[in-house]
Design a protein around this motif. Sequence first.
Motif, PDB file in Angstrom:
ATOM      1  N   ASP A 243       1.068  -1.484   0.162  1.00  0.00           N
ATOM      2  CA  ASP A 243      -0.576  -0.147  -0.086  1.00  0.00           C
ATOM      3  C   ASP A 243       0.816   1.108  -0.127  1.00  0.00           C
ATOM      4  O   ASP A 243       1.662   1.201   0.985  1.00  0.00           O
ATOM      5  N   LYS A 244       0.539   1.278  -1.198  1.00  0.00           N
ATOM      6  CA  LYS A 244       1.543   2.914  -1.036  1.00  0.00           C
ATOM      7  C   LYS A 244       0.511   4.750  -1.253  1.00  0.00           C
ATOM      8  O   LYS A 244      -0.930   4.831  -1.453  1.00  0.00           O
ATOM      9  N   PRO A 245       0.867   5.697  -0.761  1.00  0.00           N
ATOM     10  CA  PRO A 245      -0.166   7.067  -1.217  1.00  0.00           C
ATOM     11  C   PRO A 245       0.450   7.032  -2.773  1.00  0.00           C
ATOM     12  O   PRO A 245       1.271   7.877  -2.916  1.00  0.00           O
ATOM     13  N   VAL A 246      -0.866   7.400  -3.195  1.00  0.00           N
ATOM     14  CA  VAL A 246      -0.833   8.069  -5.008  1.00  0.00           C
ATOM     15  C   VAL A 246      -1.827   9.047  -4.727  1.00  0.00           C
ATOM     16  O   VAL A 246      -2.546   8.935  -4.023  1.00  0.00           O
ATOM     17  N   ILE A 247      -1.715  10.276  -5.701  1.00  0.00           N
ATOM     18  CA  ILE A 247      -2.725  10.890  -6.452  1.00  0.00           C
ATOM     19  C   ILE A 247      -3.492   9.849  -7.029  1.00  0.00           C
ATOM     20  O   ILE A 247      -3.374   9.035  -7.646  1.00  0.00           O
TER      21      ILE A 247
END
Length: 302
Positions: A243-247
Amino acid sequence: MGRSASHITLECVLKTHVNLALISEEVAEKKQTLGQIVDQIAEMVAARAANKENFGVILIPEGLIEFIPEMRVLISELNDALAKNADAVAKITDKTEKIAFISSLLTPASAAVFNVLPEQIKLQLSNDRDPHGNVQVSLIETEKLLVELVKNKLAEMKKAGTYTGKFSALTHFFGYEGRCSAPSNFDADYCYSLGYNAAAIIGTGATAYMSYISGLVKPADEWSAGAVPLTAMMNVEHRHGADKPVIKKALVELNGKPFKAYAAKRAQWAVETSYVYPGPIQYYGPSEVCDATTVTLQLEQN
Protein backbone atom coordinates in the motif's frame (compact mmCIF):
# COMPACT_ATOMS: atom_id res chain seq x y z
CA MET A 1 -2.70 11.96 -20.94
CA GLY A 2 -4.40 9.64 -18.46
CA ARG A 3 -3.04 6.12 -18.61
CA SER A 4 -6.27 4.48 -17.52
CA ALA A 5 -8.96 7.12 -17.94
CA SER A 6 -11.03 7.45 -21.13
CA HIS A 7 -11.09 11.27 -21.32
CA ILE A 8 -9.32 11.43 -24.68
CA THR A 9 -11.54 8.71 -26.18
CA LEU A 10 -14.65 10.56 -25.00
CA GLU A 11 -13.39 13.88 -26.41
CA CYS A 12 -12.59 12.25 -29.76
CA VAL A 13 -16.00 10.62 -30.16
CA LEU A 14 -17.76 13.90 -29.29
CA LYS A 15 -15.61 15.64 -31.91
CA THR A 16 -16.00 13.08 -34.71
CA HIS A 17 -19.24 11.08 -34.05
CA VAL A 18 -17.65 7.72 -34.86
CA ASN A 19 -19.77 4.58 -34.64
CA LEU A 20 -18.64 3.37 -31.23
CA ALA A 21 -16.34 4.45 -28.42
CA LEU A 22 -15.67 2.05 -25.58
CA ILE A 23 -15.49 3.98 -22.31
CA SER A 24 -13.46 2.07 -19.73
CA GLU A 25 -15.26 3.54 -16.75
CA GLU A 26 -18.64 2.36 -18.08
CA VAL A 27 -17.23 -1.12 -18.69
CA ALA A 28 -16.18 -1.24 -15.04
CA GLU A 29 -19.48 0.21 -13.78
CA LYS A 30 -21.56 -2.33 -15.72
CA LYS A 31 -19.06 -5.14 -15.03
CA GLN A 32 -18.98 -5.96 -18.74
CA THR A 33 -17.01 -9.10 -19.57
CA LEU A 34 -14.71 -9.43 -22.54
CA GLY A 35 -17.38 -11.59 -24.19
CA GLN A 36 -20.06 -8.94 -23.73
CA ILE A 37 -17.84 -6.26 -25.28
CA VAL A 38 -17.17 -8.52 -28.26
CA ASP A 39 -20.91 -9.18 -28.63
CA GLN A 40 -21.62 -5.43 -28.56
CA ILE A 41 -19.13 -4.74 -31.34
CA ALA A 42 -20.25 -7.72 -33.44
CA GLU A 43 -23.92 -6.71 -33.19
CA MET A 44 -23.07 -3.19 -34.33
CA VAL A 45 -21.06 -4.52 -37.28
CA ALA A 46 -23.97 -6.79 -38.24
CA ALA A 47 -26.49 -3.95 -37.98
CA ARG A 48 -24.39 -1.74 -40.25
CA ALA A 49 -23.89 -4.59 -42.71
CA ALA A 50 -27.66 -5.01 -42.89
CA ASN A 51 -27.77 -1.37 -44.08
CA LYS A 52 -25.13 -2.15 -46.74
CA GLU A 53 -22.54 -0.19 -44.76
CA ASN A 54 -19.64 -2.59 -44.35
CA PHE A 55 -17.41 0.03 -42.78
CA GLY A 56 -17.13 1.77 -39.44
CA VAL A 57 -14.84 3.30 -36.84
CA ILE A 58 -14.41 2.25 -33.21
CA LEU A 59 -12.34 4.09 -30.60
CA ILE A 60 -10.68 2.08 -27.83
CA PRO A 61 -8.98 3.69 -24.81
CA GLU A 62 -5.51 2.31 -24.15
CA GLY A 63 -6.41 1.39 -20.56
CA LEU A 64 -9.56 -0.57 -21.45
CA ILE A 65 -8.13 -3.97 -20.61
CA GLU A 66 -7.65 -2.96 -16.95
CA PHE A 67 -11.36 -2.20 -16.54
CA ILE A 68 -12.74 -5.51 -17.82
CA PRO A 69 -13.58 -7.37 -14.56
CA GLU A 70 -11.84 -10.69 -15.25
CA MET A 71 -8.86 -8.91 -16.83
CA ARG A 72 -8.62 -6.46 -13.92
CA VAL A 73 -8.38 -9.34 -11.44
CA LEU A 74 -5.84 -11.09 -13.66
CA ILE A 75 -3.67 -7.97 -13.99
CA SER A 76 -3.80 -7.36 -10.23
CA GLU A 77 -2.60 -10.90 -9.58
CA LEU A 78 0.07 -10.58 -12.27
CA ASN A 79 1.34 -7.32 -10.72
CA ASP A 80 1.81 -8.99 -7.34
CA ALA A 81 3.15 -12.29 -8.73
CA LEU A 82 5.68 -10.61 -11.02
CA ALA A 83 6.81 -8.23 -8.27
CA LYS A 84 7.48 -11.17 -5.92
CA ASN A 85 9.05 -13.43 -8.56
CA ALA A 86 10.86 -10.90 -10.74
CA ASP A 87 14.24 -12.63 -10.59
CA ALA A 88 12.82 -16.08 -11.39
CA VAL A 89 10.82 -14.75 -14.35
CA ALA A 90 13.82 -12.82 -15.69
CA LYS A 91 15.89 -16.02 -15.87
CA ILE A 92 13.40 -17.76 -18.19
CA THR A 93 14.18 -17.07 -21.85
CA ASP A 94 11.85 -19.57 -23.54
CA LYS A 95 8.44 -17.97 -24.18
CA THR A 96 6.44 -21.16 -23.61
CA GLU A 97 8.23 -21.89 -20.33
CA LYS A 98 7.81 -18.29 -19.20
CA ILE A 99 4.07 -18.35 -19.86
CA ALA A 100 3.67 -21.70 -18.08
CA PHE A 101 5.61 -20.47 -15.03
CA ILE A 102 3.60 -17.26 -14.77
CA SER A 103 0.35 -19.22 -15.15
CA SER A 104 1.39 -21.43 -12.22
CA LEU A 105 1.63 -18.33 -9.98
CA LEU A 106 -2.03 -17.41 -10.52
CA THR A 107 -5.24 -18.54 -8.88
CA PRO A 108 -7.18 -21.14 -10.90
CA ALA A 109 -9.76 -18.56 -12.07
CA SER A 110 -7.17 -16.07 -13.29
CA ALA A 111 -5.02 -18.82 -14.79
CA ALA A 112 -8.05 -19.93 -16.84
CA VAL A 113 -8.46 -16.38 -18.22
CA PHE A 114 -4.72 -16.06 -18.85
CA ASN A 115 -4.47 -19.39 -20.67
CA VAL A 116 -7.18 -18.64 -23.27
CA LEU A 117 -5.52 -15.39 -24.38
CA PRO A 118 -3.36 -15.31 -27.54
CA GLU A 119 0.32 -15.92 -26.82
CA GLN A 120 1.28 -12.36 -27.80
CA ILE A 121 -1.19 -10.86 -25.32
CA LYS A 122 0.07 -13.18 -22.57
CA LEU A 123 3.61 -11.97 -23.16
CA GLN A 124 2.53 -8.33 -23.29
CA LEU A 125 0.69 -8.73 -19.98
CA SER A 126 3.86 -10.25 -18.52
CA ASN A 127 6.17 -7.42 -19.59
CA ASP A 128 8.09 -5.34 -17.06
CA ARG A 129 5.91 -2.95 -15.05
CA ASP A 130 6.28 0.81 -15.05
CA PRO A 131 7.95 2.59 -12.07
CA HIS A 132 4.59 2.62 -10.25
CA GLY A 133 4.12 -1.14 -10.57
CA ASN A 134 1.41 -0.89 -13.23
CA VAL A 135 1.15 -2.97 -16.39
CA GLN A 136 2.21 -0.86 -19.38
CA VAL A 137 -1.16 -0.77 -21.12
CA SER A 138 0.23 1.12 -24.12
CA LEU A 139 2.26 -2.00 -24.94
CA ILE A 140 -0.77 -4.31 -24.87
CA GLU A 141 -2.44 -4.57 -28.26
CA THR A 142 -6.00 -4.60 -26.95
CA GLU A 143 -7.33 -3.54 -30.32
CA LYS A 144 -5.85 -6.61 -32.03
CA LEU A 145 -7.26 -8.88 -29.33
CA LEU A 146 -10.75 -7.43 -29.89
CA VAL A 147 -10.45 -7.71 -33.68
CA GLU A 148 -9.58 -11.39 -33.44
CA LEU A 149 -12.43 -12.14 -31.03
CA VAL A 150 -14.97 -10.11 -33.07
CA LYS A 151 -13.84 -11.90 -36.23
CA ASN A 152 -14.53 -15.26 -34.57
CA LYS A 153 -17.91 -14.06 -33.29
CA LEU A 154 -18.97 -12.80 -36.72
CA ALA A 155 -17.96 -16.12 -38.28
CA GLU A 156 -20.35 -17.84 -35.83
CA MET A 157 -23.09 -15.33 -36.68
CA LYS A 158 -22.58 -15.90 -40.40
CA LYS A 159 -23.03 -19.65 -39.94
CA ALA A 160 -26.22 -18.94 -37.99
CA GLY A 161 -27.46 -16.65 -40.78
CA THR A 162 -27.55 -13.50 -38.62
CA TYR A 163 -24.68 -11.76 -40.41
CA THR A 164 -24.08 -11.42 -44.13
CA GLY A 165 -21.42 -8.72 -44.38
CA LYS A 166 -17.66 -8.70 -44.81
CA PHE A 167 -15.26 -8.02 -41.96
CA SER A 168 -11.68 -6.95 -42.62
CA ALA A 169 -10.48 -4.75 -39.78
CA LEU A 170 -7.49 -2.43 -39.65
CA THR A 171 -6.10 -1.23 -36.33
CA HIS A 172 -3.95 1.74 -35.50
CA PHE A 173 -2.49 2.86 -32.18
CA PHE A 174 -2.50 6.66 -31.91
CA GLY A 175 -1.01 6.99 -28.43
CA TYR A 176 2.41 8.34 -29.32
CA GLU A 177 1.21 10.23 -32.39
CA GLY A 178 -1.34 12.00 -30.22
CA ARG A 179 1.36 13.02 -27.76
CA CYS A 180 3.49 14.40 -30.60
CA SER A 181 0.83 16.48 -32.34
CA ALA A 182 1.17 20.27 -32.54
CA PRO A 183 -0.55 22.14 -29.69
CA SER A 184 -3.58 24.31 -30.35
CA ASN A 185 -3.78 27.92 -29.20
CA PHE A 186 -5.79 26.72 -26.21
CA ASP A 187 -3.12 24.12 -25.36
CA ALA A 188 -0.36 26.73 -25.57
CA ASP A 189 -2.26 29.30 -23.48
CA TYR A 190 -3.20 26.70 -20.87
CA CYS A 191 0.31 25.25 -20.47
CA TYR A 192 1.89 28.72 -20.42
CA SER A 193 -0.56 29.75 -17.70
CA LEU A 194 0.14 26.61 -15.64
CA GLY A 195 3.90 27.22 -15.86
CA TYR A 196 3.67 30.94 -15.09
CA ASN A 197 1.43 30.20 -12.12
CA ALA A 198 3.79 27.45 -10.91
CA ALA A 199 6.69 29.93 -10.96
CA ALA A 200 4.56 32.41 -8.99
CA ILE A 201 3.79 29.71 -6.40
CA ILE A 202 7.48 28.87 -6.04
CA GLY A 203 8.22 32.59 -5.78
CA THR A 204 6.14 32.78 -2.61
CA GLY A 205 8.30 30.05 -1.03
CA ALA A 206 5.50 27.48 -1.11
CA THR A 207 6.27 23.83 -1.92
CA ALA A 208 4.23 20.63 -2.46
CA TYR A 209 1.49 22.52 -4.30
CA MET A 210 0.02 21.88 -7.75
CA SER A 211 -0.65 24.78 -10.09
CA TYR A 212 -4.18 24.91 -11.52
CA ILE A 213 -6.13 27.17 -13.85
CA SER A 214 -9.92 27.46 -13.81
CA GLY A 215 -12.58 29.11 -15.97
CA LEU A 216 -11.17 27.49 -19.11
CA VAL A 217 -14.27 28.06 -21.27
CA LYS A 218 -13.79 31.83 -20.94
CA PRO A 219 -11.25 33.87 -22.92
CA ALA A 220 -7.71 33.29 -21.64
CA ASP A 221 -7.45 36.76 -20.09
CA GLU A 222 -10.39 35.87 -17.83
CA TRP A 223 -8.93 32.61 -16.45
CA SER A 224 -8.25 32.28 -12.71
CA ALA A 225 -5.10 30.79 -11.18
CA GLY A 226 -4.69 28.89 -7.93
CA ALA A 227 -2.76 26.24 -6.03
CA VAL A 228 -3.83 23.02 -4.32
CA PRO A 229 -1.73 21.02 -1.79
CA LEU A 230 -0.58 17.67 -3.21
CA THR A 231 -1.45 15.97 0.09
CA ALA A 232 -5.10 16.93 -0.40
CA MET A 233 -5.16 14.90 -3.61
CA MET A 234 -3.64 11.69 -2.26
CA ASN A 235 -5.12 8.36 -1.26
CA VAL A 236 -3.70 4.88 -0.60
CA GLU A 237 -3.48 2.33 -3.43
CA HIS A 238 -1.92 -1.12 -3.75
CA ARG A 239 1.30 -0.82 -5.79
CA HIS A 240 4.25 -3.22 -6.14
CA GLY A 241 2.56 -5.57 -3.70
CA ALA A 242 2.29 -2.89 -0.99
CA ASP A 243 0.00 0.00 0.00
CA LYS A 244 1.39 3.38 -1.06
CA PRO A 245 0.10 6.98 -1.05
CA VAL A 246 -0.63 8.17 -4.61
CA ILE A 247 -2.71 10.84 -6.33
CA LYS A 248 -6.13 9.40 -7.20
CA LYS A 249 -6.91 8.96 -10.88
CA ALA A 250 -9.38 11.45 -12.36
CA LEU A 251 -11.66 9.10 -14.30
CA VAL A 252 -14.55 9.86 -16.63
CA GLU A 253 -17.67 10.61 -14.59
CA LEU A 254 -20.60 8.61 -15.93
CA ASN A 255 -23.01 11.14 -14.41
CA GLY A 256 -21.15 14.02 -16.04
CA LYS A 257 -22.49 16.02 -18.97
CA PRO A 258 -19.83 14.89 -21.51
CA PHE A 259 -20.57 11.18 -21.09
CA LYS A 260 -24.32 11.77 -21.02
CA ALA A 261 -24.04 13.74 -24.27
CA TYR A 262 -22.37 10.74 -25.92
CA ALA A 263 -24.73 8.21 -24.34
CA ALA A 264 -27.70 10.13 -25.78
CA LYS A 265 -26.33 9.84 -29.33
CA ARG A 266 -24.40 6.57 -29.53
CA ALA A 267 -27.31 4.33 -30.55
CA GLN A 268 -27.88 6.63 -33.53
CA TRP A 269 -24.19 6.99 -34.40
CA ALA A 270 -23.68 3.21 -34.18
CA VAL A 271 -26.05 2.50 -37.09
CA GLU A 272 -26.35 5.83 -38.95
CA THR A 273 -23.15 7.18 -40.48
CA SER A 274 -22.86 10.60 -38.79
CA TYR A 275 -19.15 11.36 -39.02
CA VAL A 276 -17.90 14.90 -38.45
CA TYR A 277 -14.53 16.08 -39.75
CA PRO A 278 -13.25 18.75 -37.35
CA GLY A 279 -10.48 19.78 -39.75
CA PRO A 280 -6.92 20.82 -38.95
CA ILE A 281 -5.98 23.00 -36.00
CA GLN A 282 -6.61 26.68 -36.77
CA TYR A 283 -4.17 29.30 -35.44
CA TYR A 284 -5.41 32.47 -37.13
CA GLY A 285 -8.92 33.82 -37.45
CA PRO A 286 -11.93 34.29 -35.16
CA SER A 287 -11.19 33.56 -31.50
CA GLU A 288 -14.18 31.19 -31.23
CA VAL A 289 -12.46 28.98 -33.83
CA CYS A 290 -8.76 29.43 -33.07
CA ASP A 291 -8.89 29.57 -29.28
CA ALA A 292 -11.69 27.06 -28.74
CA THR A 293 -11.44 24.75 -25.75
CA THR A 294 -12.37 21.06 -25.84
CA VAL A 295 -15.92 19.80 -26.30
CA THR A 296 -15.61 18.05 -22.95
CA LEU A 297 -14.83 21.26 -21.08
CA GLN A 298 -17.59 23.14 -22.90
CA LEU A 299 -20.12 20.55 -21.78
CA GLU A 300 -18.76 20.39 -18.24
CA GLN A 301 -18.58 24.13 -17.56
CA ASN A 302 -21.39 25.63 -19.64
